[in-house]
Design an enzyme around this catalytic site. Structure first.
Site, PDB file in Angstrom:
ATOM      1  N   ARG A  29       0.834  -1.207   0.000  1.00  0.00           N
ATOM      2  CA  ARG A  29       0.000   0.000   0.000  1.00  0.00           C
ATOM      3  C   ARG A  29       0.870   1.260   0.000  1.00  0.00           C
ATOM      4  NH1 ARG A  29      -5.077  -1.871   0.349  1.00  0.00           N
ATOM      5  NH2 ARG A  29      -5.226  -3.901   1.389  1.00  0.00           N
ATOM      6  N   ASP A  30       0.452   2.239  -0.820  1.00  0.00           N
ATOM      7  CA  ASP A  30       1.172   3.516  -0.863  1.00  0.00           C
ATOM      8  C   ASP A  30       1.036   4.209   0.490  1.00  0.00           C
ATOM      9  OD1 ASP A  30       2.076   5.528  -3.470  1.00  0.00           O
ATOM     10  OD2 ASP A  30       1.747   6.439  -1.495  1.00  0.00           O
ATOM     11  N   ILE A  31       2.123   4.780   0.962  1.00  0.00           N
ATOM     12  CA  ILE A  31       2.150   5.423   2.280  1.00  0.00           C
ATOM     13  C   ILE A  31       1.328   6.724   2.282  1.00  0.00           C
ATOM     14  CG2 ILE A  31       4.199   6.915   2.021  1.00  0.00           C
ATOM     15  CD1 ILE A  31       5.227   5.626   4.663  1.00  0.00           C
ATOM     16  N   ASN A  88       4.580   6.645 -13.588  1.00  0.00           N
ATOM     17  CA  ASN A  88       5.182   7.961 -13.769  1.00  0.00           C
ATOM     18  C   ASN A  88       6.614   7.740 -14.225  1.00  0.00           C
ATOM     19  OD1 ASN A  88       2.956   9.507 -12.898  1.00  0.00           O
ATOM     20  ND2 ASN A  88       3.458   9.086 -10.765  1.00  0.00           N
ATOM     21  N   VAL A  97      10.374   8.151  -6.914  1.00  0.00           N
ATOM     22  CA  VAL A  97      11.199   7.002  -6.521  1.00  0.00           C
ATOM     23  C   VAL A  97      11.664   6.303  -7.801  1.00  0.00           C
ATOM     24  CG1 VAL A  97      11.277   4.830  -5.251  1.00  0.00           C
ATOM     25  CG2 VAL A  97       9.880   6.726  -4.380  1.00  0.00           C
ATOM     26  N   HIS A 101       7.699   1.318 -10.676  1.00  0.00           N
ATOM     27  CA  HIS A 101       6.500   0.950  -9.911  1.00  0.00           C
ATOM     28  C   HIS A 101       5.250   1.312 -10.693  1.00  0.00           C
ATOM     29  CE1 HIS A 101       7.836   4.975  -8.659  1.00  0.00           C
ATOM     30  NE2 HIS A 101       6.558   5.281  -8.549  1.00  0.00           N
ATOM     31  N   HIS A 103       1.362   2.177 -10.237  1.00  0.00           N
ATOM     32  CA  HIS A 103       0.336   2.574  -9.265  1.00  0.00           C
ATOM     33  C   HIS A 103      -0.986   1.907  -9.655  1.00  0.00           C
ATOM     34  CE1 HIS A 103       2.438   6.239  -7.516  1.00  0.00           C
ATOM     35  NE2 HIS A 103       3.085   6.136  -8.652  1.00  0.00           N
TER      36      HIS A 103
HETATM   37  P1  AMP Z   1       6.093   8.267  -7.990  1.00  0.00           P
HETATM   38  O1  AMP Z   1       5.770   9.708  -7.771  1.00  0.00           O
HETATM   39  O2  AMP Z   1       5.401   7.651  -9.156  1.00  0.00           O
HETATM   40  O3  AMP Z   1       7.588   8.018  -7.994  1.00  0.00           O
HETATM   41  O4  AMP Z   1       5.470   7.503  -6.737  1.00  0.00           O
HETATM   42  C1  AMP Z   1       6.183   7.160  -5.594  1.00  0.00           C
HETATM   43  C2  AMP Z   1       5.151   6.740  -4.585  1.00  0.00           C
HETATM   44  O5  AMP Z   1       5.809   6.051  -3.534  1.00  0.00           O
HETATM   45  C3  AMP Z   1       4.383   7.895  -3.943  1.00  0.00           C
HETATM   46  O6  AMP Z   1       2.992   7.737  -4.199  1.00  0.00           O
HETATM   47  C4  AMP Z   1       4.723   7.769  -2.463  1.00  0.00           C
HETATM   48  O7  AMP Z   1       3.632   8.088  -1.629  1.00  0.00           O
HETATM   49  C5  AMP Z   1       5.121   6.320  -2.346  1.00  0.00           C
HETATM   50  N1  AMP Z   1       6.025   5.982  -1.259  1.00  0.00           N
HETATM   51  C6  AMP Z   1       7.174   6.599  -0.934  1.00  0.00           C
HETATM   52  N2  AMP Z   1       7.755   5.987   0.122  1.00  0.00           N
HETATM   53  C7  AMP Z   1       6.945   4.948   0.453  1.00  0.00           C
HETATM   54  C8  AMP Z   1       7.003   3.942   1.463  1.00  0.00           C
HETATM   55  N3  AMP Z   1       8.003   3.871   2.343  1.00  0.00           N
HETATM   56  N4  AMP Z   1       5.983   3.035   1.512  1.00  0.00           N
HETATM   57  C9  AMP Z   1       4.966   3.098   0.627  1.00  0.00           C
HETATM   58  N5  AMP Z   1       4.866   4.025  -0.342  1.00  0.00           N
HETATM   59  C10 AMP Z   1       5.836   4.950  -0.427  1.00  0.00           C
END
Ligand code: AMP
Length: 115
Positions: A29-31, A88, A97, A101, A103
């Site tokens: 799950r996204d944080i 993204n 990140v 990934h 979403h």
């Molecule tokens: P992006 O902007 O596509 O790189 O998305 C990165 C996603 O990672 C964002 O939606 C963040 O909320 C999520 N995220 C960052 N750190 C964590 C974490 N430790 N656990 C879960 N989700 C995270």
């Protein structure tokens, strides 16, 4: 290539709410969820973004990521109502990140075009 926070999740160095795992894929799950269901589906191997994808091995991995999305969507009861899948890629898309990934977003009506 530097380790990202997602590598640390894969290695269980930091906690995450993991909802799905295979030999090659992890989903959690996204944080900072942007919808009632917001799950990130990642490969366990380190690939920074979509633009580094090429070849049959990556095609198979992408197919496995889509299979994971469908299975999770069914489990989360958003398969019938609908959901959105987003990669993204790079700065303009807002990638934060640099570990590939996907979403999976659902559980509410989405707008188009995206912001
Ligand atoms: P992006 O902007 O596509 O790189 O998305 C990165 C996603 O990672 C964002 O939606 C963040 O909320 C999520 N995220 C960052 N750190 C964590 C974490 N430790 N656990 C879960 N989700 C995270």
């Amino acid at each position: 290539m530097g380790k990202t926070i997602f590598s640390k999740i894969i290695n269980r160095e930091i906690p995450a709410d993991i909802v799905y795992e295979t030999e090659s894929i992890l989903a959690f799950r996204d944080i900072n969820p942007q919808a009632p269901v917001h799950i990130l589906i990642i490969p366990k191997i380190e690939i920074p973004s979509v633009k580094e994808l090429s070849g049959k091995e990556h095609s198979k991995l992408l197919g496995d990521m889509i299979d994971a999305a469908n299975e999770i969507a069914r489990k989360e009861n958003i398969s019938q109502s609908g959901f959105r899948l987003v990669f993204n890629c790079g700065a303009d898309a807002g990638q934060e990140v640099y570990h590939l990934h996907l979403h999976l977003l659902g559980g509410r009506k989405m707008n188009w075009p995206p912001g």
